[in-house]
Structure formats: structure tokens, C-alpha cells
Design a protein around this motif. Structure first.
Motif, PDB file in Angstrom:
ATOM      1  N   PHE A 147       0.821  -1.208   0.000  1.00 33.09           N
ATOM      2  CA  PHE A 147       0.000   0.000   0.000  1.00 33.09           C
ATOM      3  C   PHE A 147       0.858   1.264   0.000  1.00 33.09           C
ATOM      4  CE2 PHE A 147      -2.259  -3.392   2.243  1.00 33.09           C
ATOM      5  CZ  PHE A 147      -3.364  -3.537   1.419  1.00 33.09           C
ATOM      6  N   GLY A 148       2.038   1.194  -0.682  1.00 30.58           N
ATOM      7  CA  GLY A 148       2.887   2.355  -0.810  1.00 30.58           C
ATOM      8  C   GLY A 148       3.830   2.578   0.353  1.00 30.58           C
ATOM      9  N   ARG A 149       3.734   1.788   1.446  1.00 33.89           N
ATOM     10  CA  ARG A 149       4.614   1.993   2.599  1.00 33.89           C
ATOM     11  C   ARG A 149       5.994   1.398   2.325  1.00 33.89           C
ATOM     12  NH1 ARG A 149       0.079  -0.137   5.199  1.00 33.89           N
ATOM     13  NH2 ARG A 149       1.252  -2.055   5.624  1.00 33.89           N
ATOM     14  N   THR A 150       6.997   1.971   2.927  1.00 32.97           N
ATOM     15  CA  THR A 150       8.366   1.440   2.877  1.00 32.97           C
ATOM     16  C   THR A 150       8.976   1.534   4.272  1.00 32.97           C
ATOM     17  OG1 THR A 150       9.209   3.620   2.279  1.00 32.97           O
ATOM     18  CG2 THR A 150       8.742   2.105   0.468  1.00 32.97           C
ATOM     19  N   PRO A 151       9.976   0.654   4.605  1.00 34.55           N
ATOM     20  CA  PRO A 151      10.305  -0.599   3.929  1.00 34.55           C
ATOM     21  C   PRO A 151       9.300  -1.684   4.290  1.00 34.55           C
ATOM     22  CG  PRO A 151      11.723  -0.323   5.833  1.00 34.55           C
ATOM     23  CD  PRO A 151      10.801   0.866   5.810  1.00 34.55           C
ATOM     24  N   PRO A 152       9.366  -2.871   3.708  1.00 38.89           N
ATOM     25  CA  PRO A 152      10.308  -3.283   2.652  1.00 38.89           C
ATOM     26  C   PRO A 152       9.932  -2.697   1.298  1.00 38.89           C
ATOM     27  CG  PRO A 152       8.754  -5.037   3.055  1.00 38.89           C
ATOM     28  CD  PRO A 152       8.437  -3.981   4.085  1.00 38.89           C
ATOM     29  N   VAL A 153      10.888  -2.794   0.374  1.00 36.95           N
ATOM     30  CA  VAL A 153      10.732  -2.242  -0.958  1.00 36.95           C
ATOM     31  C   VAL A 153      10.760  -3.379  -1.976  1.00 36.95           C
ATOM     32  CG1 VAL A 153      11.620  -0.612  -2.655  1.00 36.95           C
ATOM     33  CG2 VAL A 153      11.922  -0.146  -0.216  1.00 36.95           C
ATOM     34  N   GLU A 154       9.794  -3.378  -2.888  1.00 35.28           N
ATOM     35  CA  GLU A 154       9.778  -4.361  -3.975  1.00 35.28           C
ATOM     36  C   GLU A 154      10.711  -3.878  -5.081  1.00 35.28           C
ATOM     37  OE1 GLU A 154       8.180  -7.299  -4.002  1.00 35.28           O
ATOM     38  OE2 GLU A 154       7.508  -6.868  -1.944  1.00 35.28           O
ATOM     39  N   ILE A 155      11.798  -4.622  -5.292  1.00 32.37           N
ATOM     40  CA  ILE A 155      12.817  -4.170  -6.239  1.00 32.37           C
ATOM     41  C   ILE A 155      13.098  -5.265  -7.266  1.00 32.37           C
ATOM     42  CG2 ILE A 155      13.910  -2.629  -4.575  1.00 32.37           C
ATOM     43  CD1 ILE A 155      16.068  -4.785  -4.166  1.00 32.37           C
ATOM     44  N   GLY A 156      13.721  -4.868  -8.349  1.00 34.05           N
ATOM     45  CA  GLY A 156      14.199  -5.783  -9.368  1.00 34.05           C
ATOM     46  C   GLY A 156      15.558  -5.336  -9.858  1.00 34.05           C
ATOM     47  N   TYR A 157      16.458  -6.295 -10.068  1.00 36.83           N
ATOM     48  CA  TYR A 157      17.798  -5.954 -10.524  1.00 36.83           C
ATOM     49  C   TYR A 157      18.419  -7.153 -11.225  1.00 36.83           C
ATOM     50  CZ  TYR A 157      19.151  -8.464  -6.278  1.00 36.83           C
ATOM     51  OH  TYR A 157      19.297  -9.420  -5.294  1.00 36.83           O
ATOM     52  N   ASP A 158      19.481  -6.930 -11.973  1.00 37.90           N
ATOM     53  CA  ASP A 158      20.234  -7.985 -12.656  1.00 37.90           C
ATOM     54  C   ASP A 158      21.430  -8.374 -11.801  1.00 37.90           C
ATOM     55  OD1 ASP A 158      18.526  -8.020 -14.824  1.00 37.90           O
ATOM     56  OD2 ASP A 158      19.637  -6.467 -15.902  1.00 37.90           O
ATOM     57  N   ALA A 159      21.448  -9.628 -11.353  1.00 36.91           N
ATOM     58  CA  ALA A 159      22.538 -10.121 -10.506  1.00 36.91           C
ATOM     59  C   ALA A 159      23.521 -10.917 -11.350  1.00 36.91           C
ATOM     60  CB  ALA A 159      21.978 -10.997  -9.393  1.00 36.91           C
ATOM     61  N   TYR A 160      24.820 -10.684 -11.100  1.00 38.96           N
ATOM     62  CA  TYR A 160      25.875 -11.442 -11.765  1.00 38.96           C
ATOM     63  C   TYR A 160      26.183 -12.641 -10.879  1.00 38.96           C
ATOM     64  CZ  TYR A 160      30.056 -12.262 -14.592  1.00 38.96           C
ATOM     65  OH  TYR A 160      30.998 -12.798 -15.429  1.00 38.96           O
ATOM     66  N   THR A 161      25.788 -13.835 -11.313  1.00 39.92           N
ATOM     67  CA  THR A 161      25.772 -14.994 -10.433  1.00 39.92           C
ATOM     68  C   THR A 161      26.109 -16.269 -11.187  1.00 39.92           C
ATOM     69  OG1 THR A 161      24.295 -16.323  -9.014  1.00 39.92           O
ATOM     70  CG2 THR A 161      23.285 -15.174 -10.865  1.00 39.92           C
ATOM     71  N   THR A 162      26.423 -17.329 -10.431  1.00 35.75           N
ATOM     72  CA  THR A 162      26.616 -18.655 -11.021  1.00 35.75           C
ATOM     73  C   THR A 162      25.295 -19.405 -11.154  1.00 35.75           C
ATOM     74  OG1 THR A 162      27.043 -19.638  -8.848  1.00 35.75           O
ATOM     75  CG2 THR A 162      28.953 -18.840 -10.095  1.00 35.75           C
ATOM     76  N   ASP A 163      24.228 -18.845 -10.588  1.00 37.89           N
ATOM     77  CA  ASP A 163      22.924 -19.516 -10.631  1.00 37.89           C
ATOM     78  C   ASP A 163      22.253 -19.232 -11.974  1.00 37.89           C
ATOM     79  OD1 ASP A 163      20.758 -21.016  -9.818  1.00 37.89           O
ATOM     80  OD2 ASP A 163      19.770 -19.317  -8.835  1.00 37.89           O
ATOM     81  N   THR A 164      22.831 -19.790 -13.039  1.00 36.54           N
ATOM     82  CA  THR A 164      22.334 -19.586 -14.405  1.00 36.54           C
ATOM     83  C   THR A 164      21.626 -20.840 -14.903  1.00 36.54           C
ATOM     84  OG1 THR A 164      24.404 -20.377 -15.371  1.00 36.54           O
ATOM     85  CG2 THR A 164      24.250 -18.013 -14.881  1.00 36.54           C
ATOM     86  N   ALA A 165      20.930 -20.703 -16.025  1.00 32.77           N
ATOM     87  CA  ALA A 165      20.241 -21.856 -16.608  1.00 32.77           C
ATOM     88  C   ALA A 165      21.226 -22.973 -16.941  1.00 32.77           C
ATOM     89  CB  ALA A 165      19.486 -21.419 -17.865  1.00 32.77           C
ATOM     90  N   GLU A 166      22.388 -22.612 -17.477  1.00 38.05           N
ATOM     91  CA  GLU A 166      23.377 -23.624 -17.854  1.00 38.05           C
ATOM     92  C   GLU A 166      23.838 -24.427 -16.643  1.00 38.05           C
ATOM     93  OE1 GLU A 166      24.066 -20.162 -20.784  1.00 38.05           O
ATOM     94  OE2 GLU A 166      23.420 -20.467 -18.713  1.00 38.05           O
ATOM     95  N   ASN A 167      24.157 -23.731 -15.546  1.00 34.62           N
ATOM     96  CA  ASN A 167      24.651 -24.429 -14.358  1.00 34.62           C
ATOM     97  C   ASN A 167      23.548 -25.236 -13.676  1.00 34.62           C
ATOM     98  OD1 ASN A 167      27.368 -23.582 -14.482  1.00 34.62           O
ATOM     99  ND2 ASN A 167      26.807 -21.594 -13.642  1.00 34.62           N
ATOM    100  N   ARG A 168      22.320 -24.746 -13.733  1.00 33.36           N
ATOM    101  CA  ARG A 168      21.213 -25.517 -13.147  1.00 33.36           C
ATOM    102  C   ARG A 168      21.029 -26.843 -13.888  1.00 33.36           C
ATOM    103  NH1 ARG A 168      16.151 -21.568 -11.456  1.00 33.36           N
ATOM    104  NH2 ARG A 168      17.290 -20.269  -9.960  1.00 33.36           N
TER     105      ARG A 168
END
Length: 401
Positions: A147-168
Motif C-alpha cells: 500500500f505504498g509503505r516502505t520498507p520493505p521495498v519491492e525491487i528488481g535488478y540484474d545479478a551477476y551470479t553462477t545460478d544460471t540456466a546452464e549451471n542448473r
């Protein structure tokens, strides 16, 4: 059991026997009338190993040598590479004579080669609730959930990780192989090591579709391992779900030799025909009748260089010819293909036969039917030469080769 071999009587309870019969793994599975608590099991074209919960391990050995089977598999995984490397036989099966140990060894070696330069990393989109802002705020989710309150905040970002489709995919294949019966202890230990190297990768949820990956320059060292890993993940664990009961899972791994032989013939011929300036379509769909109610789908239709005009038709048959050398239903099918496509000839390619080539002239039709036979026990270079010979035969009588 042996592929297309005689029936074997095995001790199975009624539930496991019915599950095995419903799973479609075998050619037939029926109660043994002569032995209580036993089922008569007859293998078909699937080869590999499966474990029945509370029952025995069923091993189905192929008629084709294991090393030759992996050579055929190359045409399903990566046609262009298989054609280039066919005379070298690049898949290392570790000298195992059984399918499952050879498969486990081959996959482990490919994964080890893929990870030698480190675990591949990549960007993955992450959406989460956080106490601080990172990336972008997902405003719609923020309003809907908080309802617009913060925190928590709903966020989205691109993470550089080993948890990729290929490794899965690689981790899932390793875990599947560790559950398979018959994997040799040294190979099992090396697979466990690969699982540790992929420890930061999230496991796949059982039953969900495999994550999608795209071949690229960055994952080129992963690609041989990924193709074999996908074969493992798509090759087994059928489930039997009687109404009102929990599913009975049959763990294992299976190759369909019918599909493997068909892929080898069609893909190999397509690659050979390219050298003659011809194109070919796999599983080309046509209508048998003018109303379009009956369809037909030949395994391979050779076409002119522009792809418009059918020039020849080929169908692969993972069969052995009868004592009289004739398989009438196959000849009728080939005749139908030639008639509908307006061709003067059609070709059938068998897995074995007494003669390398038989030719039948259809009475009153002016159509010739060719029956080719390949011996799958031949070395890779011999199989490739045989395919090249069939490709030359296809071009001999074409109107404009």
C-alpha cells in the motif's frame, strides 16, 4: 534384459508390475501365469536402466555396441559437429560395456571439461523484497503488496551470479546420475565432486520444464556438456499415477533406439546431401488424400536447392529384414510416399539386412522401391561411408541433381 529379446520372469508385487506396464518402458509387462509374484517382462526398443521402488533394477542392454550408440547419439545432439567429428569418435565412454556407466562417465568428463576454467557466471533478473533500494523499484507490486509503505521495498535488478540456466542443468544432470543404478564407484565419486563445484547453484524443481539457454560464444565450452546433460534429464523417471493414490516414480534412464536410428539416418543424409547442393526436410508433412483427412509424414524428403520441388523420399526403419527379405507393409508405405509426392522412386533404410541393397520395380506403376541395409556394428567411418553411398544413390536418378 536385452533389447527386443525374450521375456524375463522377474519378482514384482502387483502395484510395481502395473506401474511398470503403465509407464510404457517395456514392450510388454504381464503377470507370469506359471510363477506367483512374478511378472513376464519383455523389452522393446528402449535401452538403459530403471529402478522400481521396492523391486529389482531392470537393465536393458542394446544390441548395438555402447560406443557405437554414443556415436549415433551425436547426430541427435549436434548434427554439424557430429558430421565433422564422425571419423574421430569424440565421445569418451571410459571403456564401459554397459550403457548407464558409460553415460555417467561421458557426462562427468564433459562437465569436468566445462568447469576447468571455472563455473560460468551470467546475469539473472532477480525480483525480491528488500530493506534497501537496489536496482529499480517495482512500483505496481509496492502499491499492491505494501500500500505504498516502505520498507520493505519491492525491487528488481540484474545479478551477476553462477545460478544460471546452464549451471542448473548441469547440476540437475549430476544429481540424476547419482541416483541411477549401476554407476561405478569411481565415477560416482567424481560426480559428487562436480556437485560440490556447482554447490551455489539452485536445484531444479522436479516436474518443471528445463530452463532455456541459448548457445553463444560465452558458453561455448559448456555446450557439449549441456547437450549430454539434457539427454540425461529427458531420458527417464516416468511416473505412474493411479486414481486416488500417490505417484510411483520409476527412477532411471532410457534411450529410444527407434528415435536414435531415425535421427542418425535423416540428419546424416541431410548433411551428406548438402555436399551435392540439395536441401532436405525432416518429418515433412503431406496429405495422403485430396480432402486432407489423412496425413503422412516421411522421415526425410529431398528437395531442390530452392526447397520447392520434392526429388526423393527416405524413411528410416529400425528393423531387421525377414527371412524372405521382404517387409510388405514398409513397401506399401514407401509406395504411398512416392505416389503422393509424384516421384519415380522411394528409399527405405534398415538397421540390418542380408543384402546392402534390394530394388523392387512396382508392377504397372513405373516406381522403384529401394531397401538399404546398414550394419550398426560397423565402425563410425564405415557408417559414414554407407550414408554417403546412399546419398550418391539418391542423386543418381534425380531429374536435376
Amino acid at each position: 534384459m536385452r533389447e527386443h529379446g525374450p521375456a524375463v520372469s522377474a519378482p514384482l508385487d502387483a502395484e510395481s508390475g502395473r506401474a511398470l506396464a503403465a509407464a510404457g518402458i517395456l514392450r510388454s509387462a504381464t503377470p507370469d501365469p506359471g510363477r506367483a509374484g512374478h511378472w513376464l517382462l519383455r523389452a522393446g526398443s528402449s535401452v538403459g536402466a530403471v529402478r522400481i521402488p521396492g523391486g529389482p533394477v531392470l537393465r536393458i542392454t542394446p544390441k548395438t555396441p555402447v560406443s557405437r550408440l554414443f556415436f549415433l547419439l551425436g547426430f541427435s545432439l549436434d548434427p554439424a559437429r557430429a558430421w565433422r567429428d564422425s571419423r574421430e569418435g569424440t565421445v569418451d565412454t571410459g571403456g564401459y560395456d554397459d550403457l548407464v556407466p558409460a553415460l555417467a562417465h561421458a557426462v562427468e568428463r564433459q562437465i569436468d571439461a566445462a568447469l576447468k576454467q571455472g563455473v560460468l557466471q551470467g546475469y539473472r533478473t532477480v525480483e525480491e523484497s528488500a530493506l534497501f533500494v537496489r536496482g529499480r523499484i517495482r512500483e505496481a507490486d509496492q502499491v499492491r503488496r505494501h500500500f505504498g509503505r516502505t520498507p520493505p521495498v519491492e525491487i528488481g535488478y540484474d545479478a551477476y551470479t553462477t545460478d544460471t540456466a546452464e549451471n542448473r542443468i548441469l547440476r540437475a544432470a549430476v544429481e540424476r546420475l547419482l541416483r541411477l543404478p549401476g554407476v561405478a564407484a569411481p565415477v560416482r565419486r567424481r560426480l559428487a565432486l562436480q556437485r560440490v563445484r556447482l554447490g551455489d547453484v539452485l536445484p531444479l524443481v522436479r516436474g518443471q520444464a528445463l530452463p532455456r539457454w541459448q548457445p553463444s560464444r560465452l558458453n561455448s565450452r559448456y555446450q557439449p556438456a549441456l547437450r549430454l546433460a539434457e539427454v540425461v534429464l529427458r531420458g527417464g523417471s516416468p511416473e505412474h499415477r493411479p486414481a486416488g493414490t500417490t505417484p510411483l516414480t520409476v527412477d532411471g534412464f532410457l534411450f529410444d533406439m527407434n528415435k536414435l536410428f531415425e535421427d542418425f539416418i535423416t540428419v546424416g543424409l541431410r548433411e551428406a546431401l548438402r555436399e551435392h547442393g540439395l536441401t532436405a526436410r525432416l518429418q515433412d508433412t503431406h496429405s495422403f488424400d485430396t480432402a486432407g483427412r489423412v496425413g503422412m509424414r516421411p522421415d526425410l524428403v529431398v528437395r531442390s536447392s530452392d526447397g520447392r520441388t520434392p526429388l526423393a523420399v527416405v524413411d528410416a526403419k529400425y528393423k531387421v529384414e525377414k527371412a524372405d527379405g521382404l517387409l510388405n507393409a514398409d513397401l506399401y508405405q514407401a509406395l504411398a510416399y512416392a505416389t503422393v509426392l509424384g516421384l519415380d522412386e522411394a528409399h527405405l533404410v534398415y538397421a540390418a539386412g542380408r543384402e546392402p541393397l534390394r530394388v523392387h520395380e512396382v508392377h504397372g506403376a513405373g516406381i522403384r522401391l529401394f531397401q538399404h541395409s546398414l550394419d550398426l556394428a560397423r565402425p563410425p567411418e564405415g557408417l559414414i561411408s554407407a550414408l554417403e553411398g546412399i546419398a550418391r544413390q539418391l542423386t543418381v536418378s534425380l531429374p536435376n541433381p
